[in-house]
Design a protein around this motif. Structure first.
Motif, PDB file in Angstrom:
ATOM      1  N   LEU A 107       0.857   5.784 -10.702  1.00 17.31           N
ATOM      2  CA  LEU A 107       0.227   6.408  -9.550  1.00 17.31           C
ATOM      3  C   LEU A 107      -1.277   6.184  -9.526  1.00 17.31           C
ATOM      4  N   SER A 108      -1.748   5.244 -10.335  1.00 15.90           N
ATOM      5  CA  SER A 108      -3.174   4.944 -10.395  1.00 15.90           C
ATOM      6  C   SER A 108      -3.600   4.167  -9.156  1.00 15.90           C
ATOM      7  N   ARG A 109      -4.898   4.055  -8.965  1.00 13.13           N
ATOM      8  CA  ARG A 109      -5.404   3.288  -7.824  1.00 13.13           C
ATOM      9  C   ARG A 109      -5.034   1.811  -7.951  1.00 13.13           C
ATOM     10  N   GLU A 110      -5.026   1.328  -9.183  1.00 11.86           N
ATOM     11  CA  GLU A 110      -4.623  -0.064  -9.385  1.00 11.86           C
ATOM     12  C   GLU A 110      -3.182  -0.270  -8.932  1.00 11.86           C
ATOM     13  N   ALA A 111      -2.327   0.692  -9.279  1.00  4.89           N
ATOM     14  CA  ALA A 111      -0.923   0.596  -8.868  1.00  4.89           C
ATOM     15  C   ALA A 111      -0.789   0.705  -7.351  1.00  4.89           C
ATOM     16  N   LEU A 112      -1.593   1.579  -6.746  1.00  2.00           N
ATOM     17  CA  LEU A 112      -1.533   1.729  -5.298  1.00  2.00           C
ATOM     18  C   LEU A 112      -1.889   0.428  -4.589  1.00  2.00           C
ATOM     19  N   GLN A 113      -2.880  -0.274  -5.112  1.00  2.00           N
ATOM     20  CA  GLN A 113      -3.268  -1.554  -4.514  1.00  2.00           C
ATOM     21  C   GLN A 113      -2.124  -2.563  -4.568  1.00  2.00           C
ATOM     22  N   ILE A 114      -1.294  -2.460  -5.598  1.00  2.00           N
ATOM     23  CA  ILE A 114      -0.180  -3.393  -5.751  1.00  2.00           C
ATOM     24  C   ILE A 114       0.918  -3.120  -4.729  1.00  2.00           C
ATOM     25  N   VAL A 115       1.227  -1.836  -4.512  1.00  3.17           N
ATOM     26  CA  VAL A 115       2.405  -1.501  -3.710  1.00  3.17           C
ATOM     27  C   VAL A 115       2.081  -1.193  -2.258  1.00  3.17           C
ATOM     28  N   SER A 116       0.799  -1.041  -1.915  1.00  3.78           N
ATOM     29  CA  SER A 116       0.453  -0.655  -0.548  1.00  3.78           C
ATOM     30  C   SER A 116       0.491  -1.836   0.394  1.00  3.78           C
ATOM     31  N   LYS A 117       0.885  -1.537   1.633  1.00  2.18           N
ATOM     32  CA  LYS A 117       0.832  -2.508   2.712  1.00  2.18           C
ATOM     33  C   LYS A 117      -0.462  -2.300   3.499  1.00  2.18           C
ATOM     34  N   PRO A 118      -0.901  -3.304   4.247  1.00  2.00           N
ATOM     35  CA  PRO A 118      -2.093  -3.111   5.077  1.00  2.00           C
ATOM     36  C   PRO A 118      -1.889  -1.971   6.063  1.00  2.00           C
ATOM     37  N   GLY A 119      -2.979  -1.281   6.379  1.00  2.00           N
ATOM     38  CA  GLY A 119      -2.899  -0.200   7.341  1.00  2.00           C
ATOM     39  C   GLY A 119      -2.804   1.156   6.677  1.00  2.00           C
ATOM     40  N   ALA A 120      -2.419   2.159   7.463  1.00  2.00           N
ATOM     41  CA  ALA A 120      -2.335   3.530   6.966  1.00  2.00           C
ATOM     42  C   ALA A 120      -1.222   3.662   5.933  1.00  2.00           C
ATOM     43  N   PRO A 121      -1.352   4.622   4.961  1.00  2.00           N
ATOM     44  CA  PRO A 121      -0.297   4.822   3.979  1.00  2.00           C
ATOM     45  C   PRO A 121       1.048   5.087   4.640  1.00  2.00           C
ATOM     46  N   GLU A 122       2.088   4.514   4.082  1.00  2.00           N
ATOM     47  CA  GLU A 122       3.428   4.621   4.651  1.00  2.00           C
ATOM     48  C   GLU A 122       4.179   5.771   4.007  1.00  2.00           C
ATOM     49  N   ALA A 123       4.616   6.749   4.833  1.00  2.00           N
ATOM     50  CA  ALA A 123       5.386   7.865   4.308  1.00  2.00           C
ATOM     51  C   ALA A 123       6.688   7.357   3.711  1.00  2.00           C
ATOM     52  N   GLY A 124       7.077   7.913   2.565  1.00  2.00           N
ATOM     53  CA  GLY A 124       8.312   7.491   1.932  1.00  2.00           C
ATOM     54  C   GLY A 124       8.179   6.180   1.200  1.00  2.00           C
TER      55      GLY A 124
END
Length: 433
Positions: A107-124
């Motif tokens: 749940l680190s910021r590094e991990a978030l950068q890996i799994v996030s898509k462009p744009g607003a955070p995706e629920a679920g």
């Protein structure tokens, strides 16, 4: 206890709350039924019984070690899975092998950068599912992380409330009195929303807010009540200490469905009505009876209640797909609406994530449409309103904001409009190419 087994119910709840497809929910229902040795007696609907489900994933898709950068490699692999149901099952398999130290890393910021898509955070998304799994395995550790980091952690509150509301509120009481930070009201807001119509527990959640935060105790809560009786609402308000009664009353006022119920509440608690109390009533009123709401505003005496009622009308119309009624209402009450307020409503006609006109036109989240609306129709009618703004500086900002956002949404239509209309001199070169 393995996280995979214990998180199935929570993940199903999250999927129901998110925008995931019906096919995903059916797949999860089927997968859960297959894993549960004591399936519930209730039968699925005929539609679900007859649904064709995708082939389940194998039990172990990848057993690479999680030490070092192994966890991040696994997260990259998860992010590459296109099918949401398959990705969800892969997340459950991954967290079933987590050690205590792996949760924060995932749940680190590094991990978030890996799994996030462009744009607003995706629920679920992947991280929300990991948060839900951690909440099932060790809710206090997950809540401590959420409280300290304030980073995609409010899902912990919703997940834990759904699993054990009293334990969650016990944690609030134990923690918030001694360790206050800016996350307190956000987390209590999430708890209030997740508690639904459970007014006694909502009252308890409000009471657990430290005194220095109580003036904004319910500011971040946006509940949606469904089946409350007036007796239940009276008991709820009466159970709160005097400083919190007004907040409890306005929490009900904002969360009740339909303007009739909200008007009834105003009449039931006249001693708690404030000028701003009229805002949520009229914001809801325009959804079903715009003519009646406008007539009511017109008959109100000048003053703060009328200002709040009119602003509620405008806020409700700003969420509509077609903004023509918003702009006609702006024209009808021109003398009563501050120019900056009018400019902000005009600016909201076109989404502009890369706002180039300064902080003035940051959209109000409560006035944004529930789903993105097509820009071209509203851009044209919004641009026609700009000359009505007296301030030349505001006019320039509005033109820049609307046109730059419109060019992103529909460049051809925006260019066609630019070819037929004049702009202030400083913008001609900016949009001339």
């Amino acid at each position: 206890m393995k996280a995979r087994t214990t998180t199935i119910a929570t993940v199903s709840l999250l999927l129901g709350m998110s925008a995931l497809s019906i096919g995903t929910r059916r797949y999860m229902d089927a997968k859960t039924a297959g894993k549960d040795s004591n399936p519930p007696a209730q039968a699925k609907s005929p539609q679900l019984q007859s649904a064709v489900l995708p082939t389940p994933l194998p039990e172990k898709t990848n057993t690479l070690p999680l030490e070092g950068d192994g966890l991040f490699k696994q997260l990259r692999a998860l992010a590459a899975i296109g099918n949401e149901a398959d990705r969800t099952l892969a997340v459950l398999e991954l967290v079933s092998r987590f050690k205590p130290e792996d949760w924060k890393r995932a749940l680190s910021r590094e991990a978030l950068q890996i799994v996030s898509k462009p744009g607003a955070p995706e629920a679920g998304g992947i991280q929300d599912l990991i948060v839900a799994a951690w909440t099932e395995v060790d809710p206090e550790a997950a809540m401590a992380w959420a409280h300290a980091a304030g980073f995609r952690g409010f899902m912990v509150t919703a997940a834990w409330i759904g699993k054990d509301p009293d334990a969650t509120l016990d944690y609030f009481k134990k923690t918030f009195k001694n360790d206050n930070n800016g996350n307190v009201t956000h987390m209590v807001g999430k708890a209030i929303e997740a508690l639904g119509d459970d007014l006694p527990r909502i009252a308890r959640a409000i009471r657990e807010i430290p005194e220095e935060w109580q003036d904004i105790a319910t500011l971040h809560a946006q509940p949606k009540f469904k089946n409350l009786t007036m007796a239940e609402m009276r008991s709820f308000v009466d159970s709160l200490e005097p400083p919190l009664k007004t907040q409890g009353f306005h929490l009900l006022l904002g969360g009740l469905p339909g303007y009739e119920a909200r008007l009834t509440l105003l009449h039931e608690f006249p001693e708690l009505v404030q000028p701003w109390s009229y805002h949520p009533v009229y914001k809801e009123w325009v959804k079903s009876d715009l003519a009646g709401a406008l007539q009511s505003v017109s008959h109100m005496e000048p003053g703060k209640p009328r200002e709040a009622a009119l602003d509620g009308v405008l806020a409700g119309l700003a969420r509509e797909d077609d903004l023509s009624m918003l702009f006609s209402t702006l024209r009808r009450f021109t003398d009563e609406i501050p120019e900056k307020r009018a400019a902000g409503l005009i600016a909201g006609a076109v989404p502009n994530e890369n706002n180039r006109s300064g902080s003035l036109f940051i959209p109000d989240e409560l006035e944004k449409p529930e789903t993105p609306r097509p820009a071209t129709r509203n851009a044209v009618i919004a641009l026609a309103e700009v000359p009505r703004i007296q301030s030349e500086e505001l006019q320039v900002r509005l033109y820049r904001h609307l046109i730059s956002g419109w060019l992103v949404e529909d460049q051809a239509a925006a260019r066609e409009w630019l070819g037929r209309n004049e702009l202030p001199g400083e913008l001609r070169k900016e949009f001339g190419d």
